[in-house]
Design a protein around this motif. Sequence first.
Motif, mmCIF file in Angstrom:
data_model
loop_
_atom_site.group_PDB
_atom_site.id
_atom_site.type_symbol
_atom_site.label_atom_id
_atom_site.label_comp_id
_atom_site.label_asym_id
_atom_site.label_seq_id
_atom_site.Cartn_x
_atom_site.Cartn_y
_atom_site.Cartn_z
ATOM 1 N N ARG A 186 0.840 -1.206 0.000
ATOM 2 C CA ARG A 186 0.000 0.000 0.000
ATOM 3 C C ARG A 186 0.873 1.254 0.000
ATOM 4 O O ARG A 186 0.527 2.260 -0.636
ATOM 5 C CB ARG A 186 -0.944 -0.021 1.209
ATOM 6 C CG ARG A 186 -2.135 -0.963 1.041
ATOM 7 C CD ARG A 186 -3.170 -0.785 2.133
ATOM 8 N NE ARG A 186 -2.749 -1.393 3.390
ATOM 9 C CZ ARG A 186 -2.985 -2.670 3.701
ATOM 10 N NH1 ARG A 186 -3.613 -3.470 2.854
ATOM 11 N NH2 ARG A 186 -2.579 -3.158 4.865
ATOM 12 N N HIS A 187 1.998 1.184 0.692
ATOM 13 C CA HIS A 187 2.947 2.301 0.666
ATOM 14 C C HIS A 187 3.495 2.475 -0.746
ATOM 15 O O HIS A 187 3.631 3.614 -1.234
ATOM 16 C CB HIS A 187 4.082 2.024 1.656
ATOM 17 C CG HIS A 187 5.020 3.172 1.838
ATOM 18 N ND1 HIS A 187 6.150 3.098 2.617
ATOM 19 C CD2 HIS A 187 5.006 4.442 1.346
ATOM 20 C CE1 HIS A 187 6.791 4.252 2.595
ATOM 21 N NE2 HIS A 187 6.126 5.083 1.819
ATOM 22 N N LEU A 188 3.795 1.374 -1.430
ATOM 23 C CA LEU A 188 4.260 1.443 -2.823
ATOM 24 C C LEU A 188 3.227 2.138 -3.704
ATOM 25 O O LEU A 188 3.573 2.979 -4.549
ATOM 26 C CB LEU A 188 4.555 0.035 -3.344
ATOM 27 C CG LEU A 188 5.058 -0.098 -4.785
ATOM 28 C CD1 LEU A 188 6.010 -1.281 -4.900
ATOM 29 C CD2 LEU A 188 3.913 -0.265 -5.785
ATOM 30 N N VAL A 189 1.960 1.791 -3.516
ATOM 31 C CA VAL A 189 0.881 2.430 -4.278
ATOM 32 C C VAL A 189 0.889 3.949 -4.039
ATOM 33 O O VAL A 189 0.737 4.752 -4.973
ATOM 34 C CB VAL A 189 -0.490 1.834 -3.888
ATOM 35 C CG1 VAL A 189 -1.635 2.645 -4.481
ATOM 36 C CG2 VAL A 189 -0.588 0.373 -4.341
ATOM 37 N N GLN A 190 1.089 4.327 -2.790
ATOM 38 C CA GLN A 190 1.130 5.745 -2.428
ATOM 39 C C GLN A 190 2.327 6.449 -3.073
ATOM 40 O O GLN A 190 2.207 7.576 -3.576
ATOM 41 C CB GLN A 190 1.200 5.882 -0.909
ATOM 42 C CG GLN A 190 1.263 7.314 -0.409
ATOM 43 C CD GLN A 190 1.443 7.377 1.112
ATOM 44 O OE1 GLN A 190 1.236 6.383 1.805
ATOM 45 N NE2 GLN A 190 1.834 8.533 1.601
ATOM 46 N N VAL A 191 3.483 5.787 -3.070
ATOM 47 C CA VAL A 191 4.682 6.366 -3.686
ATOM 48 C C VAL A 191 4.468 6.568 -5.186
ATOM 49 O O VAL A 191 4.858 7.596 -5.753
ATOM 50 C CB VAL A 191 5.915 5.477 -3.422
ATOM 51 C CG1 VAL A 191 7.135 5.988 -4.191
ATOM 52 C CG2 VAL A 191 6.223 5.412 -1.933
ATOM 53 N N LEU A 192 3.844 5.600 -5.827
ATOM 54 C CA LEU A 192 3.534 5.755 -7.257
ATOM 55 C C LEU A 192 2.655 6.973 -7.492
ATOM 56 O O LEU A 192 2.878 7.738 -8.433
ATOM 57 C CB LEU A 192 2.847 4.494 -7.789
ATOM 58 C CG LEU A 192 3.733 3.257 -7.994
ATOM 59 C CD1 LEU A 192 2.868 2.043 -8.329
ATOM 60 C CD2 LEU A 192 4.762 3.497 -9.099
ATOM 61 N N ALA A 193 1.659 7.156 -6.639
ATOM 62 C CA ALA A 193 0.749 8.302 -6.800
ATOM 63 C C ALA A 193 1.484 9.619 -6.600
ATOM 64 O O ALA A 193 1.248 10.589 -7.340
ATOM 65 C CB ALA A 193 -0.410 8.185 -5.807
ATOM 66 N N GLU A 194 2.375 9.664 -5.626
ATOM 67 C CA GLU A 194 3.032 10.923 -5.275
ATOM 68 C C GLU A 194 4.235 11.242 -6.155
ATOM 69 O O GLU A 194 4.523 12.422 -6.408
ATOM 70 C CB GLU A 194 3.492 10.869 -3.813
ATOM 71 C CG GLU A 194 2.332 10.817 -2.828
ATOM 72 C CD GLU A 194 2.793 10.601 -1.395
ATOM 73 O OE1 GLU A 194 4.014 10.344 -1.190
ATOM 74 O OE2 GLU A 194 1.953 10.701 -0.486
ATOM 75 N N ARG A 195 4.921 10.193 -6.648
ATOM 76 C CA ARG A 195 6.197 10.440 -7.318
ATOM 77 C C ARG A 195 6.254 9.969 -8.760
ATOM 78 O O ARG A 195 7.234 10.247 -9.463
ATOM 79 C CB ARG A 195 7.332 9.787 -6.514
ATOM 80 C CG ARG A 195 7.456 10.352 -5.105
ATOM 81 C CD ARG A 195 8.522 9.670 -4.277
ATOM 82 N NE ARG A 195 9.855 9.809 -4.824
ATOM 83 C CZ ARG A 195 10.953 9.292 -4.266
ATOM 84 N NH1 ARG A 195 10.850 8.618 -3.132
ATOM 85 N NH2 ARG A 195 12.134 9.445 -4.823
ATOM 86 N N VAL A 196 5.209 9.261 -9.221
ATOM 87 C CA VAL A 196 5.233 8.753 -10.601
ATOM 88 C C VAL A 196 3.987 9.205 -11.354
ATOM 89 O O VAL A 196 4.023 10.173 -12.095
ATOM 90 C CB VAL A 196 5.397 7.216 -10.636
ATOM 91 C CG1 VAL A 196 5.436 6.712 -12.071
ATOM 92 C CG2 VAL A 196 6.675 6.801 -9.897
ATOM 93 N N SER A 197 2.873 8.521 -11.170
ATOM 94 C CA SER A 197 1.632 8.916 -11.856
ATOM 95 C C SER A 197 0.434 8.269 -11.183
ATOM 96 O O SER A 197 0.549 7.191 -10.594
ATOM 97 C CB SER A 197 1.663 8.507 -13.335
ATOM 98 O OG SER A 197 1.444 7.115 -13.490
#
Length: 212
Positions: A186-197
């Motif tokens: 879930r943290h990975l999902v959040q990182v994708l949203a904040e730093r990728v797309s």
Amino acid sequence: MTMTTEPSLSPQQEAIVPMAAYAATGDLSRLNVALGQALDAGLSISDCKEILTQLYAYAGFPRSLNALTALMKLLQTRKEQGTADVQGREPGPVPVGEALLEAGTENQTKLAGAPVTGPLFEFAPAISLYLKTHLFGDIFCRDNLDWQSRELATVAALAVMSGTEPQLQAHMRISMNVGVSAGQLRHLVQVLAERVSLDASERAQSALRGQH
């Protein structure tokens, strides 16, 4: 009442996510930033090289080669600026011949949680052989990067690419099989949203939801 904190990615694990995603899409300007952040977070040169090399199996040789070239140039620039990045360790020897097929088959079974069989591999047995001997043999037998880091990179790369949803779901399961928690994903999902797309984040979220 005692509040429990959900497990999260370490700073080093978090840094893998945008690095792998931008390498997979070929966005070299953003990759350059992500690589600098990964090195600053404590990933070694060996870690970064290994992640970018492994990604060829998921994003293709051109993207992997371009990403490695970007890393090479960045390291030279950082060296000229006086930054001493940690080299890290090189991998130990990898089995060859029949031993490689045996090791790769064992690795694939451990990662998937069961022997990998099915109509596709009967239809195209060569791809099954390549997966066992090369991806899960040659690559996953290299011991300079742990399997959790390899899977975080793979999930990030698959999430940022469209049309890879079945593989993304499979690697969400594999991530859990090698010890990545649901909270960390879930943290990975959040990182994708904040730093990728947001698109990549939504694909990862959907794949993670499919595990329950």
